[in-house]
Structures are given as structure tokens and as C-alpha cells.
Design a protein around this motif. Structure first.
Motif, PDB file in Angstrom:
ATOM      1  N   PRO A  51       0.794  -1.217   0.000  1.00  0.00           N
ATOM      2  CA  PRO A  51       0.000   0.000   0.000  1.00  0.00           C
ATOM      3  C   PRO A  51       0.836   1.282   0.000  1.00  0.00           C
ATOM      4  O   PRO A  51       1.969   1.293   0.482  1.00  0.00           O
ATOM      5  CB  PRO A  51      -0.766  -0.101   1.321  1.00  0.00           C
ATOM      6  N   THR A  52       0.250   2.330  -0.557  1.00  0.00           N
ATOM      7  CA  THR A  52       0.784   3.667  -0.362  1.00  0.00           C
ATOM      8  C   THR A  52       0.216   4.137   0.964  1.00  0.00           C
ATOM      9  O   THR A  52      -1.005   4.235   1.111  1.00  0.00           O
ATOM     10  CB  THR A  52       0.325   4.602  -1.508  1.00  0.00           C
ATOM     11  N   VAL A  53       1.095   4.347   1.942  1.00  0.00           N
ATOM     12  CA  VAL A  53       0.587   4.550   3.300  1.00  0.00           C
ATOM     13  C   VAL A  53       0.243   6.019   3.558  1.00  0.00           C
ATOM     14  O   VAL A  53       0.924   6.745   4.281  1.00  0.00           O
ATOM     15  CB  VAL A  53       1.560   3.998   4.362  1.00  0.00           C
ATOM     16  N   GLY A  99     -11.195  -3.133  -1.580  1.00  0.00           N
ATOM     17  CA  GLY A  99     -10.573  -3.491  -2.873  1.00  0.00           C
ATOM     18  C   GLY A  99      -9.061  -3.614  -2.708  1.00  0.00           C
ATOM     19  O   GLY A  99      -8.435  -4.554  -3.213  1.00  0.00           O
ATOM     20  N   ASN A 100      -8.471  -2.693  -1.961  1.00  0.00           N
ATOM     21  CA  ASN A 100      -7.033  -2.769  -1.691  1.00  0.00           C
ATOM     22  C   ASN A 100      -6.692  -4.011  -0.875  1.00  0.00           C
ATOM     23  O   ASN A 100      -5.547  -4.458  -0.877  1.00  0.00           O
ATOM     24  CB  ASN A 100      -6.550  -1.561  -0.871  1.00  0.00           C
ATOM     25  N   ALA A 101      -7.670  -4.533  -0.139  1.00  0.00           N
ATOM     26  CA  ALA A 101      -7.411  -5.716   0.685  1.00  0.00           C
ATOM     27  C   ALA A 101      -7.411  -6.995  -0.146  1.00  0.00           C
ATOM     28  O   ALA A 101      -6.957  -8.032   0.329  1.00  0.00           O
ATOM     29  CB  ALA A 101      -8.450  -5.818   1.801  1.00  0.00           C
ATOM     30  N   ARG A 102      -7.921  -6.916  -1.381  1.00  0.00           N
ATOM     31  CA  ARG A 102      -7.983  -8.156  -2.168  1.00  0.00           C
ATOM     32  C   ARG A 102      -6.583  -8.714  -2.463  1.00  0.00           C
ATOM     33  O   ARG A 102      -6.354  -9.911  -2.218  1.00  0.00           O
ATOM     34  CB  ARG A 102      -8.788  -7.937  -3.466  1.00  0.00           C
ATOM     35  N   PRO A 103      -5.623  -7.897  -2.986  1.00  0.00           N
ATOM     36  CA  PRO A 103      -4.297  -8.489  -3.237  1.00  0.00           C
ATOM     37  C   PRO A 103      -3.638  -9.091  -1.989  1.00  0.00           C
ATOM     38  O   PRO A 103      -3.184 -10.240  -2.051  1.00  0.00           O
ATOM     39  CB  PRO A 103      -3.478  -7.343  -3.838  1.00  0.00           C
ATOM     40  N   PRO A 104      -3.570  -8.379  -0.852  1.00  0.00           N
ATOM     41  CA  PRO A 104      -2.913  -9.016   0.294  1.00  0.00           C
ATOM     42  C   PRO A 104      -3.594 -10.301   0.760  1.00  0.00           C
ATOM     43  O   PRO A 104      -2.904 -11.209   1.239  1.00  0.00           O
ATOM     44  CB  PRO A 104      -2.927  -7.940   1.388  1.00  0.00           C
ATOM     45  N   ILE A 127      -4.591  -6.008 -11.028  1.00  0.00           N
ATOM     46  CA  ILE A 127      -4.528  -5.971 -12.494  1.00  0.00           C
ATOM     47  C   ILE A 127      -4.196  -4.572 -13.017  1.00  0.00           C
ATOM     48  O   ILE A 127      -3.582  -4.426 -14.085  1.00  0.00           O
ATOM     49  CB  ILE A 127      -5.873  -6.501 -13.066  1.00  0.00           C
ATOM     50  N   ASP A 128      -4.564  -3.548 -12.256  1.00  0.00           N
ATOM     51  CA  ASP A 128      -4.282  -2.170 -12.699  1.00  0.00           C
ATOM     52  C   ASP A 128      -2.798  -1.838 -12.629  1.00  0.00           C
ATOM     53  O   ASP A 128      -2.372  -0.809 -13.141  1.00  0.00           O
ATOM     54  CB  ASP A 128      -5.092  -1.157 -11.868  1.00  0.00           C
ATOM     55  N   LEU A 129      -2.010  -2.704 -12.013  1.00  0.00           N
ATOM     56  CA  LEU A 129      -0.581  -2.417 -11.918  1.00  0.00           C
ATOM     57  C   LEU A 129       0.215  -2.955 -13.118  1.00  0.00           C
ATOM     58  O   LEU A 129       1.396  -2.645 -13.260  1.00  0.00           O
ATOM     59  CB  LEU A 129      -0.003  -3.005 -10.617  1.00  0.00           C
ATOM     60  N   ILE A 130      -0.445  -3.744 -13.987  1.00  0.00           N
ATOM     61  CA  ILE A 130       0.287  -4.317 -15.131  1.00  0.00           C
ATOM     62  C   ILE A 130       0.944  -3.197 -15.941  1.00  0.00           C
ATOM     63  O   ILE A 130       2.117  -3.265 -16.303  1.00  0.00           O
ATOM     64  CB  ILE A 130      -0.653  -5.147 -16.033  1.00  0.00           C
ATOM     65  N   HIS A 189      -1.776 -11.430 -11.368  1.00  0.00           N
ATOM     66  CA  HIS A 189      -2.583 -10.228 -11.126  1.00  0.00           C
ATOM     67  C   HIS A 189      -4.004 -10.583 -10.741  1.00  0.00           C
ATOM     68  O   HIS A 189      -4.654 -11.374 -11.438  1.00  0.00           O
ATOM     69  CB  HIS A 189      -2.553  -9.337 -12.380  1.00  0.00           C
ATOM     70  N   ASN A 190      -4.460  -9.974  -9.652  1.00  0.00           N
ATOM     71  CA  ASN A 190      -5.849 -10.205  -9.245  1.00  0.00           C
ATOM     72  C   ASN A 190      -6.784  -9.216  -9.950  1.00  0.00           C
ATOM     73  O   ASN A 190      -6.397  -8.089 -10.248  1.00  0.00           O
ATOM     74  CB  ASN A 190      -6.003 -10.095  -7.717  1.00  0.00           C
ATOM     75  N   GLY A 191      -8.009  -9.684 -10.186  1.00  0.00           N
ATOM     76  CA  GLY A 191      -9.027  -8.833 -10.815  1.00  0.00           C
ATOM     77  C   GLY A 191      -9.546  -7.796  -9.829  1.00  0.00           C
ATOM     78  O   GLY A 191      -9.222  -7.818  -8.638  1.00  0.00           O
ATOM     79  N   PHE A 192     -10.378  -6.919 -10.340  1.00  0.00           N
ATOM     80  CA  PHE A 192     -10.900  -5.839  -9.502  1.00  0.00           C
ATOM     81  C   PHE A 192     -12.007  -6.296  -8.579  1.00  0.00           C
ATOM     82  O   PHE A 192     -12.820  -7.148  -8.939  1.00  0.00           O
ATOM     83  CB  PHE A 192     -11.474  -4.719 -10.378  1.00  0.00           C
ATOM     84  N   LEU A 193     -12.055  -5.664  -7.454  1.00  0.00           N
ATOM     85  CA  LEU A 193     -13.226  -5.732  -6.601  1.00  0.00           C
ATOM     86  C   LEU A 193     -14.100  -4.552  -7.026  1.00  0.00           C
ATOM     87  O   LEU A 193     -13.613  -3.425  -7.154  1.00  0.00           O
ATOM     88  CB  LEU A 193     -12.807  -5.612  -5.136  1.00  0.00           C
ATOM     89  N   THR A 194     -15.359  -4.857  -7.292  1.00  0.00           N
ATOM     90  CA  THR A 194     -16.265  -3.822  -7.807  1.00  0.00           C
ATOM     91  C   THR A 194     -17.449  -3.660  -6.857  1.00  0.00           C
ATOM     92  O   THR A 194     -17.685  -4.504  -5.994  1.00  0.00           O
ATOM     93  CB  THR A 194     -16.813  -4.226  -9.191  1.00  0.00           C
ATOM     94  N   GLU A 231     -18.773  -1.487 -10.729  1.00  0.00           N
ATOM     95  CA  GLU A 231     -17.808  -0.431 -10.964  1.00  0.00           C
ATOM     96  C   GLU A 231     -16.620  -0.635 -10.039  1.00  0.00           C
ATOM     97  O   GLU A 231     -16.808  -0.977  -8.868  1.00  0.00           O
ATOM     98  CB  GLU A 231     -18.476   0.919 -10.649  1.00  0.00           C
ATOM     99  N   LYS A 232     -15.391  -0.441 -10.553  1.00  0.00           N
ATOM    100  CA  LYS A 232     -14.198  -0.641  -9.730  1.00  0.00           C
ATOM    101  C   LYS A 232     -14.294   0.178  -8.443  1.00  0.00           C
ATOM    102  O   LYS A 232     -14.655   1.351  -8.478  1.00  0.00           O
ATOM    103  CB  LYS A 232     -12.953  -0.189 -10.517  1.00  0.00           C
ATOM    104  N   MET A 233     -13.991  -0.465  -7.319  1.00  0.00           N
ATOM    105  CA  MET A 233     -13.937   0.295  -6.068  1.00  0.00           C
ATOM    106  C   MET A 233     -12.671   1.121  -6.081  1.00  0.00           C
ATOM    107  O   MET A 233     -11.578   0.579  -6.260  1.00  0.00           O
ATOM    108  CB  MET A 233     -13.941  -0.650  -4.862  1.00  0.00           C
ATOM    109  N   SER A 234     -12.795   2.439  -5.949  1.00  0.00           N
ATOM    110  CA  SER A 234     -11.578   3.257  -5.911  1.00  0.00           C
ATOM    111  C   SER A 234     -11.827   4.580  -5.207  1.00  0.00           C
ATOM    112  O   SER A 234     -12.951   5.077  -5.165  1.00  0.00           O
ATOM    113  CB  SER A 234     -11.026   3.495  -7.321  1.00  0.00           C
ATOM    114  N   LYS A 235     -10.732   5.076  -4.635  1.00  0.00           N
ATOM    115  CA  LYS A 235     -10.832   6.341  -3.896  1.00  0.00           C
ATOM    116  C   LYS A 235     -11.315   7.449  -4.803  1.00  0.00           C
ATOM    117  O   LYS A 235     -12.098   8.298  -4.393  1.00  0.00           O
ATOM    118  CB  LYS A 235      -9.453   6.707  -3.333  1.00  0.00           C
ATOM    119  N   SER A 236     -10.855   7.445  -6.074  1.00  0.00           N
ATOM    120  CA  SER A 236     -11.214   8.565  -6.931  1.00  0.00           C
ATOM    121  C   SER A 236     -12.695   8.543  -7.307  1.00  0.00           C
ATOM    122  O   SER A 236     -13.309   9.592  -7.458  1.00  0.00           O
ATOM    123  CB  SER A 236     -10.326   8.599  -8.179  1.00  0.00           C
TER     124      SER A 236
END
Ligand code: AMP
Ligand code: ZN
Length: 459
Positions: free
Chosen positions: A31-33, A40-45, A231-234, A259-264, A268-273
Motif C-alpha cells: 500500500p501507499t501509506v 478493494g485494496n485488501a484483495r491483493p494481500p 490488475i491495474d498495476l500491469i 494479477h488479481n481482478g478488480f473488486l467492484t 464499478e471498480k472500487m476506488s478512492k477517486s
């Protein structure tokens, strides 16, 4: 045990063969701390924790070295540190602690290594110097850039061509780079008061991609066996990690890219923005248990998208209730000391097929529910617990599990159950039956056994 993993680099599912089975290495971008992690960020870990558990099961605990970094150099962090006049670490340490607490609640094991970008700047400078020396990177007033045109196999991970990339977005403050697709290794634009690290090519700060390349080299050495992330990091992050590391060291950075897929949410992709975020701590505060969140995160295959909803959590809770109910039924039985059954290990070894593993674990609960002979009961309980440990669930005491999910109502239920025990002892069966009905109306099932009465949520 033959593990198969889908490799983003070759776009195929392949047998996994570590370079050295006594030293299996994995790196996952952390993570960027700056902000709290969302679910959604918890899916990869959580996904890569499950892989970490499988690798440890197959190769032995001491043989697997897993690194997950903290990105603690970032424009938002730097700006906040200037505005508030405090060191970067004052901002990032608190977020790191919150992240660790959230991961702990989801039964994520502590990775072997947790490097911080701020503590690896000399390693970043070393890689950049190599790249300048061999002509892969160049220095201009605004910073040091990687020359994408000089890297013949740039784009091999994401499948993008160099032509697509020339149309790259203009980045403020990078007007002096040679091509729009070149990316910053180092930014020498530090203003007065900005945190900056001294470097032979000018004081400044590293770009994001070089942080991971350097932390991998420093902590694990390359090539590593597995590199993971969302997957967004590819592109561009992992593509650029490959370009830098391979140009600097002359060999592959990682053998398998996962790469893991998105949590939606509502597809819609879960994201801060976008702002459609839920954090693990909000879910925990709402009374969901960490294992329920973990189970829900693993209920889809890691490559597939996963749509998050209350229904998903309810299903996860119902599945875990069933497992805990089976353990509760065998509360007085000593579990046999057995390994996780092959059916569950094989499901996970098949490209981390967590839905198949969930089906196999559920079948073990069925076996535990119907076991009658003492030896069968001990074996069934042992197998269920061993499989669950591999998956990272059933860590709780079953009675506590059911109590916890009833929150404040648990104490009242305890009181009614105790009253019923007393009524039965006094042979007041009318009252005892009435209390059983009252409890049933609250969704509670009472289980009577030789050692007393326990309760669980009705299935
Ligand atoms: P970030 O904080 O955005 O850099 O993301 C940290 C990690 O979470 C990266 O591995 C991302 O790929 C991953 N990630 C971010 N959003 C999602 C999402 N909605 N679903 C799955 N993974 C995500
Ligand atoms: Zn990274």
C-alpha cells in the motif's frame, strides 16, 4: 505437489517451478501509506496471503520468503509533510499501523519482509546509476528518465506497442524528457523545504516504479519466483519495473507475474477517486467478522472480478457458520493431528482455485456433521481444522464466533439459555420449551450435550 499458476507474462497457466525449492521468493506491491486501505485494496494481500500459505505448505515454512513493501514516498505524503511541517514518517507510521491491524483482522500472515521505500533510497540510486552508465537512462534538468525507445522488449507484459505509448499523457514538470513514453526514475525538482535525498545526479526523490525494482533487488535478489499485484498495476507500474530491472541487471526480474481482478461495487471498480469505497474497519464496526470478510474476498477466483455486496457477506457468514457449527458439535472431541486433506491442497494448487477449495472445505464440514464413531469424529474435526488453517479461517473459538456475531444481544441469549438449563434441571418442561421457542425466534439454536448447553445461529 504440482502447483499451476497463470502467468500474465506468457498469458498461460503453467507448472510452477521455483528456481530453488529451498528458497521460494515472492513480492507483492504493497500500500501507499497515506489513506486507509479499502476493501478493494485488501484483495491483493488476502489473495497472495493464501498463496503464501499454500507455498509454505508445499515447500516448508522456512523456505518461502515473501516481501510486501510500504510505498511511503509519494507526492501526497510529501505535500502533507511540508504543509504540516512534520517528517514523512509522522504521517506514514500511523497508516502502516492501521494497515497491519486491518490485515491482522483478515488473518493475513505477516510477510517475511516489509521494506519501506524511505529506507531503500541508496538501493534505488544504485539501480539508476547502472541504468545511466549503460545508456538505458538519461539525465535532464527535471530528473532522470528511462528511455523506452532503447528497450526492444518494452511492452511484453502489458502487450502494448511502442507506437501506442508515444501518445502518452503529458506530465507536468517533465517537459524536457525525450519522448512522452519515457518515465521518471528520479525527480530532481525538489523545491526549498521539500524532502530530498542526495544523489550523484542531483538531489531529489525516486519515481514510484524504481522503488519496487530496488526493494526486490535489495530484499530478495532477482529473478524472483512470483511477482503479484492488482490488475491495474500491469501497466505502467509492472511494465516499468521489468524495463528498469532487466536493463540494469541483464536477466529477468520475475519468472511468474500474477494479477488479481478488480473488486467492484455495482460492477464499478472500487476506488478512492470514484468515491465508492468501504474500508475493512467500517465492516468490522458494523459487526462483520474478519474471517467473513476474508471468505467473501476469496469466494471468487482471484483473476475474476468480484462484486462486493451485503449479500456476499451474508453468504460468507452463513458458510462459516456451518463450519463453526460442525466444530461446535465436536466440541468435546480431540481433533486428530492430520495434514490438510489433498482435495483442498489440490484445489489451491490449481491456480489458487479458492471457489473449489471452499467447496472442498464445506464437504469436510458435512463429513464432520455426520461422523458418529469417535475415531471418525476425531479425524473429521482434524481434517476440517487443518484445511481451514491453510485457508486462513476457523481461528476463533466456535462459541465465541457465534457470540461475536450477535454483538450486544449475546449476553441476553446467554441469560435465556441459562434459564432454560435451570428449567430443565427443575423438570419444568413447559418453561424450557417456551424458552427454546423464544430463542428460536431470535435465530438461535440451542445444542444440548453431555457437557452442557451451547448455542449457535440457526442455519
Ligand atoms: P493503490 O493504493 O491504489 O496503489 O492500490 C494498492 C493495491 O490494491 C494495488 O495492488 C492495486 O492493484 C490494488 N487495488 C486497488 N483497487 C482495487 C480494486 N478495486 N480491486 C482489486 N484490487 C485493487
Ligand atoms: Zn510495485
Amino acid at each position: 505437489m504440482n502447483i499451476q499458476l497463470t502467468n500474465t507474462l506468457t498469458r498461460r497457466k503453467e507448472p510452477f517451478e521455483p528456481t530453488d525449492p529451498k528458497r521460494v521468493t515472492m513480492y507483492v506491491c504493497g500500500p501507499t501509506v497515506y489513506n486507509l486501505a479499502h476493501i478493494g485494496n485488501a484483495r491483493p494481500p488476502v489473495v497472495f496471503d493464501t498463496l503464501f500459505r499454500l507455498l509454505r505448505h508445499v515447500y516448508g515454512e522456512a523456505a518461502v520468503i515473501y516481501a510486501r513493501n510500504y510505498t511511503d514516498i509519494d507526492d501526497k505524503i510529501i505535500n502533507a509533510s511540508i504543509e504540516r511541517g512534520v517528517p514523512i514518517s509522522d504521517i506514514t507510521r500511523a497508516v502502516e499501523e492501521q494497515y497491519e491491524a486491518d490485515m491482522g483482522a483478515l488473518n493475513v500472515l505477516t510477510p517475511t519482509l516489509r521494506p519501506r521505500a524511505t529506507e531503500n533510497v541508496p538501493a534505488m540510486i544504485a539501480v539508476i546509476e547502472k541504468l545511466i552508465a549503460n545508456g538505458a537512462a538519461y539525465v535532464v534538468p527535471s530528473g532522470v528518465y528511462f528511455a523506452v525507445a532503447g528497450d526492444a522488449d518494452y511492452g511484453k507484459l502489458s502487450g502494448r506497442s511502442q507506437d501506442d505509448l508515444k501518445a502518452g499523457a503529458r506530465v507536468d514538470g517533465e517537459d524536457d524528457k525525450r519522448s512522452p513514453s519515457d518515465f521518471a526514475l528520479w525527480k530532481t525538482t525538489a523545491k526549498e523545504g521539500e524532502p530530498a535525498w542526495a544523489a550523484p545526479f542531483g538531489a531529489g526523490r525516486p519515481g514510484w516504479h524504481i522503488e519496487c525494482s530496488a526493494m526486490i533487488e535489495e530484499g530478495l535478489g532477482s529473478p524472483i519466483d512470483i511477482h503479484g499485484g492488482g490488475i491495474d498495476l500491469i501497466f505502467p507500474h509492472h511494465e516499468n519495473e521489468i524495463a528498469q530491472s532487466e536493463s540494469a541487471h541483464g536477466h529477468a526480474l520475475a519468472r511468474v507475474w500474477m494479477h488479481n481482478g478488480f473488486l467492484t461495487m455495482d460492477k464499478e471498480k472500487m476506488s478512492k477517486s470514484i468515491g465508492n469505497i468501504i474500508t475493512p474497519r467500517e465492516l468490522l464496526a458494523d459487526g462483520w467478522q474478519g474471517e467473513t470478510i476474508r471468505w467473501a474476498l476469496l469466494s471468487a477466483h482471484y483473476k475474476a472480478p468480484l462484486d462486493w455486496s451485503d449479500d456476499l457477506l451474508k453468504q460468507a457468514q452463513a458458510s462459516l457458520d456451518r463450519l463453526y457449527g460442525a466444530v461446535l458439535r465436536l466440541k468435546d472431541v480431540d481433533a486428530a493431528d492430520v495434514d490438510a486433506p489433498g482435495s483442498v491442497v489440490e484445489a489451491l494448487a490449481d491456480d489458487l482455485n479458492t471457489p473449489a477449495a471452499i467447496a472442498e472445505i464445506s464437504a469436510l464440514a458435512t463429513a464432520a456433521n455426520i461422523a458418529k464413531k469417535p475415531a471418525e469424529m476425531a479425524k473429521a474435526k482434524g481434517e476440517l481444522l487443518a484445511a481451514a488453517a491453510l485457508f486462513g479461517v476457523l481461528r476463533d473459538d466456535p462459541e465465541h464466533w457465534f457470540r461475536a456475531s450477535f454483538g450486544d444481544a449475546a449476553a441476553e441469549i446467554d441469560r435465556l439459555v441459562a434459564e432454560r438449563v435451570a428449567a430443565r434441571a427443575a423438570k419444568d418442561y413447559a418453561l424450557s420449551d417456551k424458552l427454546r421457542d423464544d430463542l428460536a425466534a431470535r435465530g438461535v439454536e440451542v445444542m444440548d450435550s453431555a457437557s452442557g448447553s451451547t448455542w449457535r445461529r440457526k442455519g
